[in-house]
Each structure stands twice: as structure tokens, then as C-alpha cells.
Design a protein around this motif. Structure first.
Motif, PDB file in Angstrom:
ATOM      1  N   ALA A 115       0.705  -1.340   0.019  1.00 40.92           N
ATOM      2  CA  ALA A 115       0.151   0.049  -0.056  1.00 40.92           C
ATOM      3  C   ALA A 115       0.901   1.132   0.028  1.00 40.92           C
ATOM      4  CB  ALA A 115      -0.812   0.050   1.102  1.00 40.92           C
ATOM      5  N   GLU A 116       0.938   2.085  -1.046  1.00 41.56           N
ATOM      6  CA  GLU A 116       1.799   2.967  -1.376  1.00 41.56           C
ATOM      7  C   GLU A 116       1.087   4.438  -1.257  1.00 41.56           C
ATOM      8  OE1 GLU A 116       3.862   2.259  -5.028  1.00 41.56           O
ATOM      9  OE2 GLU A 116       5.014   0.817  -4.137  1.00 41.56           O
ATOM     10  N   ARG A 117       1.832   5.178  -0.500  1.00 39.77           N
ATOM     11  CA  ARG A 117       0.928   6.606  -0.723  1.00 39.77           C
ATOM     12  C   ARG A 117       0.755   7.161  -2.059  1.00 39.77           C
ATOM     13  NH1 ARG A 117      -1.230   8.540   4.481  1.00 39.77           N
ATOM     14  NH2 ARG A 117       0.377   7.729   5.982  1.00 39.77           N
ATOM     15  N   SER A 118      -0.435   7.697  -1.931  1.00 36.57           N
ATOM     16  CA  SER A 118      -1.034   8.030  -3.392  1.00 36.57           C
ATOM     17  C   SER A 118      -1.903   9.360  -3.341  1.00 36.57           C
ATOM     18  CB  SER A 118      -1.367   7.122  -4.276  1.00 36.57           C
ATOM     19  OG  SER A 118      -1.945   7.748  -5.441  1.00 36.57           O
ATOM     20  N   GLY A 119      -1.613  10.652  -3.559  1.00 33.97           N
ATOM     21  CA  GLY A 119      -2.665  11.736  -3.370  1.00 33.97           C
ATOM     22  C   GLY A 119      -2.805  11.806  -1.708  1.00 33.97           C
ATOM     23  N   ASN A 120      -4.127  11.746  -1.543  1.00 31.16           N
ATOM     24  CA  ASN A 120      -4.713  11.761  -0.133  1.00 31.16           C
ATOM     25  C   ASN A 120      -5.091  10.395   0.309  1.00 31.16           C
ATOM     26  OD1 ASN A 120      -6.996  11.379  -1.596  1.00 31.16           O
ATOM     27  ND2 ASN A 120      -8.242  12.492  -0.097  1.00 31.16           N
ATOM     28  N   GLY A 121      -4.375   9.221  -0.438  1.00 28.22           N
ATOM     29  CA  GLY A 121      -4.881   7.907   0.237  1.00 28.22           C
ATOM     30  C   GLY A 121      -3.629   7.053  -0.280  1.00 28.22           C
TER      31      GLY A 121
ATOM     32  N   LEU B 190       0.759  -4.059   3.318  1.00 32.68           N
ATOM     33  CA  LEU B 190       1.853  -3.340   4.038  1.00 32.68           C
ATOM     34  C   LEU B 190       1.906  -1.805   3.613  1.00 32.68           C
ATOM     35  CD1 LEU B 190       4.406  -6.361   4.002  1.00 32.68           C
ATOM     36  CD2 LEU B 190       2.886  -5.378   5.928  1.00 32.68           C
ATOM     37  N   ALA B 191       1.817  -0.959   4.315  1.00 33.16           N
ATOM     38  CA  ALA B 191       2.061   0.310   4.054  1.00 33.16           C
ATOM     39  C   ALA B 191       3.530   0.778   4.801  1.00 33.16           C
ATOM     40  CB  ALA B 191       1.098   1.216   4.777  1.00 33.16           C
ATOM     41  N   GLU B 192       3.993   1.827   4.416  1.00 33.40           N
ATOM     42  CA  GLU B 192       5.319   2.363   4.913  1.00 33.40           C
ATOM     43  C   GLU B 192       5.451   2.028   6.442  1.00 33.40           C
ATOM     44  OE1 GLU B 192       8.663   5.925   4.765  1.00 33.40           O
ATOM     45  OE2 GLU B 192       6.920   5.788   3.514  1.00 33.40           O
ATOM     46  N   GLU B 193       4.429   2.448   7.131  1.00 32.71           N
ATOM     47  CA  GLU B 193       4.052   2.481   8.689  1.00 32.71           C
ATOM     48  C   GLU B 193       3.756   1.161   9.050  1.00 32.71           C
ATOM     49  OE1 GLU B 193       2.658   6.509   6.820  1.00 32.71           O
ATOM     50  OE2 GLU B 193       2.544   4.351   6.270  1.00 32.71           O
ATOM     51  N   GLY B 194       3.477   0.068   8.320  1.00 33.00           N
ATOM     52  CA  GLY B 194       3.279  -1.073   8.843  1.00 33.00           C
ATOM     53  C   GLY B 194       1.920  -1.757   8.183  1.00 33.00           C
ATOM     54  N   LEU B 195       1.527  -3.019   8.647  1.00 32.93           N
ATOM     55  CA  LEU B 195       0.503  -3.774   8.166  1.00 32.93           C
ATOM     56  C   LEU B 195      -0.826  -2.534   8.559  1.00 32.93           C
ATOM     57  CD1 LEU B 195      -0.601  -6.276   7.139  1.00 32.93           C
ATOM     58  CD2 LEU B 195      -1.348  -6.835   9.411  1.00 32.93           C
TER      59      LEU B 195
ATOM     60  N   PHE C 287      -4.786  -6.675  -7.642  1.00 34.98           N
ATOM     61  CA  PHE C 287      -5.061  -5.294  -7.452  1.00 34.98           C
ATOM     62  C   PHE C 287      -3.870  -4.570  -8.059  1.00 34.98           C
ATOM     63  CE2 PHE C 287      -6.731  -7.227  -3.572  1.00 34.98           C
ATOM     64  CZ  PHE C 287      -7.983  -6.124  -3.410  1.00 34.98           C
ATOM     65  N   GLU C 288      -4.154  -3.721  -9.434  1.00 34.31           N
ATOM     66  CA  GLU C 288      -3.160  -3.166 -10.093  1.00 34.31           C
ATOM     67  C   GLU C 288      -3.300  -1.924  -9.484  1.00 34.31           C
ATOM     68  OE1 GLU C 288      -0.794  -4.354 -11.852  1.00 34.31           O
ATOM     69  OE2 GLU C 288      -1.417  -6.415 -12.302  1.00 34.31           O
ATOM     70  N   GLN C 289      -2.598  -1.174  -8.859  1.00 35.96           N
ATOM     71  CA  GLN C 289      -2.504   0.305  -8.356  1.00 35.96           C
ATOM     72  C   GLN C 289      -3.966   0.841  -8.016  1.00 35.96           C
ATOM     73  OE1 GLN C 289       0.218   2.597  -8.366  1.00 35.96           O
ATOM     74  NE2 GLN C 289       1.065   0.696  -7.780  1.00 35.96           N
ATOM     75  N   VAL C 290      -4.653   0.029  -7.113  1.00 32.75           N
ATOM     76  CA  VAL C 290      -6.070   0.245  -7.055  1.00 32.75           C
ATOM     77  C   VAL C 290      -5.963   1.598  -5.994  1.00 32.75           C
ATOM     78  CG1 VAL C 290      -8.176  -0.454  -5.727  1.00 32.75           C
ATOM     79  CG2 VAL C 290      -6.757  -2.203  -7.333  1.00 32.75           C
ATOM     80  N   GLU C 291      -6.712   2.674  -6.407  1.00 31.55           N
ATOM     81  CA  GLU C 291      -6.424   3.934  -5.433  1.00 31.55           C
ATOM     82  C   GLU C 291      -7.929   3.618  -4.819  1.00 31.55           C
ATOM     83  OE1 GLU C 291      -4.321   6.371  -5.910  1.00 31.55           O
ATOM     84  OE2 GLU C 291      -3.432   5.987  -7.579  1.00 31.55           O
ATOM     85  N   VAL C 292      -7.347   4.059  -3.352  1.00 35.23           N
ATOM     86  CA  VAL C 292      -8.589   4.045  -2.249  1.00 35.23           C
ATOM     87  C   VAL C 292      -8.095   5.575  -1.497  1.00 35.23           C
ATOM     88  CG1 VAL C 292      -8.937   1.746  -2.162  1.00 35.23           C
ATOM     89  CG2 VAL C 292      -6.871   2.758  -0.554  1.00 35.23           C
TER      90      VAL C 292
ATOM     91  N   GLU D  79      -5.936   2.597  12.281  1.00 31.45           N
ATOM     92  CA  GLU D  79      -4.904   3.544  12.115  1.00 31.45           C
ATOM     93  C   GLU D  79      -4.039   3.028  10.996  1.00 31.45           C
ATOM     94  OE1 GLU D  79      -4.863   6.275  13.495  1.00 31.45           O
ATOM     95  OE2 GLU D  79      -6.591   6.215  14.608  1.00 31.45           O
ATOM     96  N   VAL D  80      -3.385   3.781  10.224  1.00 33.67           N
ATOM     97  CA  VAL D  80      -2.407   3.426   9.206  1.00 33.67           C
ATOM     98  C   VAL D  80      -1.019   2.802  10.170  1.00 33.67           C
ATOM     99  CG1 VAL D  80      -0.642   4.147   7.576  1.00 33.67           C
ATOM    100  CG2 VAL D  80      -3.075   5.097   7.447  1.00 33.67           C
ATOM    101  N   GLY D  81      -0.761   1.582   9.858  1.00 39.20           N
ATOM    102  CA  GLY D  81       0.244   0.935  10.394  1.00 39.20           C
ATOM    103  C   GLY D  81      -0.246   0.131  11.742  1.00 39.20           C
ATOM    104  N   GLY D  82      -1.418   0.425  12.085  1.00 38.92           N
ATOM    105  CA  GLY D  82      -2.032  -0.161  13.431  1.00 38.92           C
ATOM    106  C   GLY D  82      -2.659  -1.254  12.873  1.00 38.92           C
TER     107      GLY D  82
END
Length: 371
Positions: free
Chosen positions: A140-146, A170-175, A205-210, A218-221
């Protein structure tokens, strides 16, 4: 807490038992939708009937329109679902997904549809051939506001029918957990019929924007939240496995009382009596383990996680024994589609894998206890 049901819980069991035996019967539901080649594998009309009876709101707080009950009550319904092999989204949508959204603003978006029997949810956790949530690699990579989600998921039960999918990535901050709508651009869904005639899915999932509002918690939580969600699902699956095993045993014992060989009822043979008695005791232990796990979850006990692992493993072993003994004691006819006993074996196979098989939970429990 004693291992028996309260008066109110016993009344719920009687309601669920009568309803499933009638409306959820194998001929009316499982065989009907399987033989029609239904793309969903279950009837949406029955899902709405669940809602009318209040089943869908068992774990939803009263403030949100639900009944505000607990995992014990959800397990009561699931055992009756297992007894009748009733195909429905109840376990994933009304138990695991509801548990995920408790305390989240997203409950305002999705709970009304679940309560009405109009919304179906799915969990996209597993990525390999076996249940290994600790090995999630989806990004899960940061993209815009999501975020932009990329990766693959499989064994997504009701994934081809779902209106919303709970995705672990997995985001940069964690699961982190995300609630992804079915129409999301870049999401490819491949429906797959499972051994028990239910429909699972493989998701790409091919760059699915959310957007940020899709984050559950929480992000990473997401690790702690996912553990809570999986424990709810595992306890529910254990209850359903007990139902599958119990119905298999009852069907087999009934057959032993009717089938004659060498001029005698085969149930009179001591060897088969011993096997039936052993099976009964194993299922009673599994039922007690499942009930204890549900009670501990409702109490918020720190011992709940370990007991859930015990319950899922024990129920899986007992149910597997029940269906195998059932097919064997039925003899050759047990292998035919005409007899329902084989359908129980197929359901047991899928439920045993869902949320982790006995070997997975035995290993998990040993690690928890430091063995």
C-alpha cells in the motif's frame, strides 16, 4: 463461566435450529444453488431472512441498530448453519467484517446494509496456498490523499459477490487494513468454485486507488486489529465445524440403526459402537472448547487468543474425524452424491483451511506458550 447456555441463548438456539432446518436445508439451499451453477453460491433471499430474524445484527451494538450480543450467540447461529450446510455470508460478513469495523467511522457506511441483508463483505488476507497472515506482502503506497494497492490475494470467500472487501496490505508505517469497494478501478476478480460448492475468489490489485477514509483503524496499526478480526472468524468457524461434525455423526448413527448386514443391524457390532462413542466424546470436547473461546472473546480476556487457537484446531480435528467416519461407515454409498454425508466432508475440508488448519493453530499455540 460455566460451559452451558443461558435461557436466552437456548431460546436463540431453538429459533436458529428450526429456521436452518427448514429454510436453510441442504435440498433447498446448497443443492439448489450448486445445481443451478449460481455465481454466488448462496441465496440473497435467505441472507435477507437472516436480517429479518436479527441474526445479522448479533455482534453490532444496539446504538448502531444491532442486538449488541456476543460471540457466543454468533456461535449458536453458526453451529446450526454447519448442521445444515447452509450457504450464507454470515461468518465473514456478520462476524469477521463487523468485528473489523467496530469503533470505526466506516461502520456508518456498511452496517446498515449488513443489518438489512443487502450487503456482503469479504476478507482478502491470504496470498499463498495456506493461511499465513504473518506473511502478507501486498503493498500500500502513498498516493495523493490516500493509497495505491498492488498485489494478489486468494481464497477470498464470497469475494466475487462482495460489495466491500477488507484488504490487508503493508504500508510504509506497517500493516494496514482497507475497506475496498467492489467497483474500485484496477481490481480484477476471478470467481473460483471451492470443493464444497461455495464461491471463493482470486483478486488482483493493479494500483487500486483508495482514499484515506478507506483505512480501517490506524495506518500501520493493522496487526492488532487483524488479530482481533481473525480470532472472531476462527471462533465462528470452530462453531460451524462443530455443527458440521455433529450432523455427520447423527446421520451416521442413524444409518447404523437402519443398515443390516449378516442378518443384524450394523450398529450392534461392538467395534462400530466404540467408534461412535469415541466420535461423540471428541465432538463434545470440541463444542466445549468453541464455547469457552467465544466466552473469553466476549469477556475481552487476555487468554482468548490462545483458547481460540485450541478451539479452531480441536473443532477441525473432531469434524474431520466425524466426516471421515461417516463416509466410511456408510460404505460405498457414502461416496455418492445422492447421500448428503459426502457434502459434509467437502464443507469440512474448506472450513478446516479457512483461517488456519489444525496444524497451523497447534504451531501458533506452541509459539504463544514458548514451547
Amino acid at each position: 463461566m460455566p460451559l452451558y447456555l443461558t435461557e436466552d441463548q437456548a431460546m436463540l438456539r431453538e429459533t436458529a435450529r428450526g429456521f436452518m432446518a427448514d429454510e436453510g436445508a441442504i435440498a433447498k439451499q446448497l443443492r439448489h444453488w450448486r445445481d443451478k451453477g449460481c455465481k454466488d453460491g448462496f441465496g440473497h433471499g435467505l441472507w435477507k431472512r437472516f436480517a429479518e430474524l436479527g441474526f445479522n445484527g448479533i455482534l453490532i451494538d444496539e446504538a448502531d441498530g444491532g442486538l449488541g450480543l456476543g460471540h457466543v450467540e454468533a456461535g449458536i447461529v453458526l453451529e446450526e448453519i454447519g448442521r445444515n450446510l447452509t450457504p450464507s455470508p454470515f461468518l465473514v460478513s456478520a462476524v469477521a467484517f463487523v468485528e473489523a469495523l467496530k469503533g470505526s467511522k466506516l461502520r456508518e457506511r456498511w452496517f446498515p446494509g449488513i443489518l438489512a441483508g443487502e450487503t456482503v463483505a469479504a476478507l482478502a488476507i491470504d496470498e499463498g496456498p495456506k493461511h499465513r497472515p504473518e506473511a502478507i506482502a501486498m503493498r500500500a503506497e502513498r498516493s495523493g490523499n490516500g493509497f495505491a494497492l498492488s498485489g494478489r490475494k486468494q481464497f477470498v470467500v464470497q469475494g466475487a459477490s462482495a460489495d466491500v472487501i477488507l484488504v490487508a496490505a503493508l504500508a510504509e508505517e506497517g500493516l494496514t487494513l482497507f475497506a475496498v469497494e467492489k467497483e474500485a478501478k484496477g481490481l480484477e476478480v476471478e470467481g473460483v468454485r471451492l470443493a464444497d460448492a461455495s464461491i471463493g475468489a482470486r483478486l488482483t490489485f493493479e494500483q487500486v486507488e483508495v482514499d484515506a477514509d478507506a483505512v480501517v483503524g490506524e495506518v500501520g496499526g493493522g496487526a492488532a486489529l487483524l488479530s482481533r478480526v481473525l480470532d472472531a472468524g476462527r471462533a465462528g468457524a470452530a462453531a460451524e465445524l462443530v455443527g458440521v461434525g455433529t450432523a455427520s455423526m447423527e446421520m451416521t448413527v442413524d444409518y447404523l440403526k437402519q443398515r443390516k448386514q449378516f442378518g443384524r443391524l450394523i450398529g450392534e457390532f461392538q467395534a462400530l459402537q466404540f467408534r461412535a462413542a469415541h466420535l461423540y466424546s471428541e465432538l463434545e470436547i470440541a463444542r466445549s472448547a468453541a464455547l469457552k473461546a467465544q466466552q473469553l472473546l466476549d469477556e475481552g480476556s487476555p487468554d482468548a487468543e490462545a483458547m481460540v487457537a485450541v478451539a479452531k484446531a480441536k473443532a477441525g480435528c473432531a469434524s474431520q474425524l466425524a466426516v471421515q467416519e461417516g463416509v466410511q461407515m456408510h460404505g460405498g454409498i457414502g461416496m455418492t452424491d445422492e447421500y448428503d454425508i459426502g457434502l459434509y466432508m467437502k464443507r469440512d475440508r474448506v472450513l478446516n483451511e479457512l483461517f488456519g488448519d489444525p496444524a497451523y493453530h497447534a504451531d501458533r499455540l506452541a509459539r504463544m506458550k514458548g514451547y
